[in-house]
Write an enzyme that holds these catalytic residues in place. Structure first.
Site, PDB file in Angstrom:
ATOM      1  N   GLY A 137       0.801  -1.230   0.000  1.00 36.01           N
ATOM      2  CA  GLY A 137       0.000   0.000   0.000  1.00 36.01           C
ATOM      3  C   GLY A 137       0.824   1.265   0.000  1.00 36.01           C
ATOM      4  CG  ASP A 204      -2.672  -9.699  -1.829  1.00 34.48           C
ATOM      5  OD1 ASP A 204      -2.977  -9.061  -2.845  1.00 34.48           O
ATOM      6  OD2 ASP A 204      -2.146  -9.171  -0.828  1.00 34.48           O
ATOM      7  CE  LYS A 208       0.023  -6.987  -1.684  1.00 35.86           C
ATOM      8  NZ  LYS A 208      -0.944  -6.923  -0.586  1.00 35.86           N
ATOM      9  N   GLY A 310      -6.261  -0.458   1.578  1.00 40.71           N
ATOM     10  CA  GLY A 310      -7.250   0.615   1.701  1.00 40.71           C
ATOM     11  C   GLY A 310      -7.089   1.633   0.588  1.00 40.71           C
TER      12      GLY A 310
HETATM   13  N1  HSE Z   1      -6.058  -7.259  -0.033  1.00 35.53           N
HETATM   14  C1  HSE Z   1      -4.799  -6.636   0.106  1.00 35.53           C
HETATM   15  C2  HSE Z   1      -4.425  -6.654   1.578  1.00 35.53           C
HETATM   16  C3  HSE Z   1      -4.885  -5.219  -0.395  1.00 35.53           C
HETATM   17  O1  HSE Z   1      -5.233  -7.054   2.408  1.00 35.53           O
HETATM   18  O2  HSE Z   1      -3.310  -6.300   1.905  1.00 35.53           O
HETATM   19  C4  HSE Z   1      -3.564  -4.611  -0.695  1.00 35.53           C
HETATM   20  O3  HSE Z   1      -2.868  -5.322  -1.660  1.00 35.53           O
END
Ligand code: HSE
Length: 436
Positions: A137, A204, A208, A310
């Site tokens: 983020g 997810d 990353k 967010g």
């Molecule tokens: N769904 C992801 C999280 C959003 O919870 O970190 C940011 O990549």
């Protein structure tokens, strides 16, 4: 205000979801500031969406919404891709890069699967491609890995890179919440992916991990090279055992240099629930916050911390990339550090806002508390806590007062007035409190 002769830069926004809406808001509400930073107006040329009249977190001018993403891309100076998913994002980004148009994206799944193809295309056409928002983020982590640590050798990166799972694990740990309730709350707060199985299943975070490793080690890694285990199997009993042994459970994305038994040097990328000692900085990352802990040969240990999910936080990273790219287009290089002379003058320290711990040695007699409290009230300073300790700081009673945040000038006046009270023997100490 800087006047500029440069023509407006046309920004095409692809996606009007949680992050896209916030990017549209910032481009609109902060247009004047952005124009000054860039040296040319950033003009929101349009927002490509599937359903133009769908409800949004922030509503732009209805005329900006379009379903014709291709025409929007073709007319842009900068394309911001926030649609997510592989297609049509991949084709649209390729279209922009092939035409030499700069692209900003937060699309971690796309980069983790097809990053190499896009990096190659960008370097072939000279188009800029930035993606700080794809990992953690708002936290600036990709640029430090790529630029600031370019003269060092990163040996390991350990990231809490998924806000949803950190939120869930933290709620289970600190409040005894159930997995389902914590996930529902994370979804309501806008942290989770459209399909939260990518969060809780670890994919997810794995995307990353591949991107972090690519920048940390200068080799292109893909999602299928990351071993993944999510948090769906974590139980209250696991949590209890971890706590009893002095650990917190965190879903970590780990990328490290390793030498195999046969002497081959390589990297291992993995995502799994991990026990982290409670005193380790990663253990103090709560809620939906993210943190990336980097170990480098010369720098040692670094930690980057902040909101990892967010709309507004992720939009902040998108806008950072957009401004940097726009500055390059306008100035032919990064902006020089500007030193505004009058725009934001340094103020006197008396104007600062802070909380204070004030320790007083006072006479132990009726009415003292009332008179001491009146001094705070007279100066408009609110008391957060007040505790009396007998004989702790010499004869008489010791009063320990912690204030709410107040202006330093008023706090100074309080301390001076307290010192002048006949029932106060001594102002033993005055210490400022921050971070509360
Ligand atoms: N769904 C992801 C999280 C959003 O919870 O970190 C940011 O990549």
């Amino acid at each position: 205000m800087t006047t500029t002769a440069h023509a407006p830069l046309r920004v095409a926004l692809l996606g009007g979801g949680t992050v896209g809406s916030q990017v549209a808001r910032i481009l609109t509400e902060d247009a004047a500031v952005l124009r000054d930073r860039v040296g040319a107006p950033l003009e929101l040329a349009g927002i490509a969406v599937r359903t133009p009249d769908a409800p949004r977190d922030w509503q732009a001018d209805p005329a900006l919404y379009t379903t014709d993403a291709e025409t929007l891309v073709d007319g842009a100076d900068v394309v911001i891709e926030l649609m997510g998913g592989i297609e049509p994002a991949r084709t649209l980004i390729r279209r922009a890069l092939e035409a030499g148009i700069a692209v900003v994206t937060g699309n971690k799944a796309l980069l983790a699967q097809h990053g190499e193809e896009l990096y190659d295309l960008a370097s072939r056409t000279g188009a800029q491609l930035s993606f700080e928002a794809a990992v953690a983020g708002a936290i600036p982590i990709l640029r430090p890995l790529r630029d600031s640590l370019a003269g060092d050798r990163v040996t390991r990166v350990m990231g809490i890179a998924n806000g949803t799972t950190n939120f869930i694990l933290d709620r289970m740990d600190t409040e005894g919440a159930s997995f389902e309730d914590a996930l529902a709350e994370a979804q309501r707060l806008g942290y989770a992916e459209a399909d939260p199985s990518a969060d809780v299943g670890g994919d997810d975070a794995a995307a990353k991990a591949a991107i972090l490793a690519t920048l940390a080690f200068g080799t292109s890694y893909t999602l299928d090279q990351v071993s993944v285990e999510g948090i769906t199997g974590i139980t209250a009993a696991d949590n209890e055992a971890a706590t009893e042994a002095g650990y917190a459970i965190k879903l970590l994305a780990i990328a490290e240099r390793v030498t195999a038994e046969d002497g081959t040097a390589g990297a291992i990328l993995r995502v799994h629930p991990t026990l982290v000692p409670r005193q380790h900085p990663l253990a103090s990352v709560h809620g939906a916050f993210n943190a990336v802990f980097v170990e480098a040969e010369n720098a040692g240990e670094l930690m980057f911390y902040g909101p990892g999910a967010g709309g507004a936080p992720t939009a902040s990273a998108v806008m950072g990339d957009t401004v940097a790219i726009a500055q390059r287009i306008v100035r032919g290089g990064p902006a020089r550090l500007r030193t505004p002379v009058a725009a934001l003058p340094a103020l006197a320290p008396a104007e600062a806002h802070t909380s204070c711990l004030v320790v007083l040695r006072v006479a132990d007699q009726p009415g003292v508390l009332r008179r001491v409290a009146a001094v705070f009230e007279d100066h408009g300073v609110s008391i957060e806590t007040l505790r009396q300790v007998q004989g702790a700081d010499g004869p008489g009673a010791s009063l320990r007062v912690i204030t709410h945040r107040a202006r330093q000038r008023d706090l100074d006046a309080v301390v001076a007035a307290l010192g002048a009270l006949d029932v106060v023997h001594d102002v033993v100490s005055v210490l400022r409190v921050e971070g509360n």
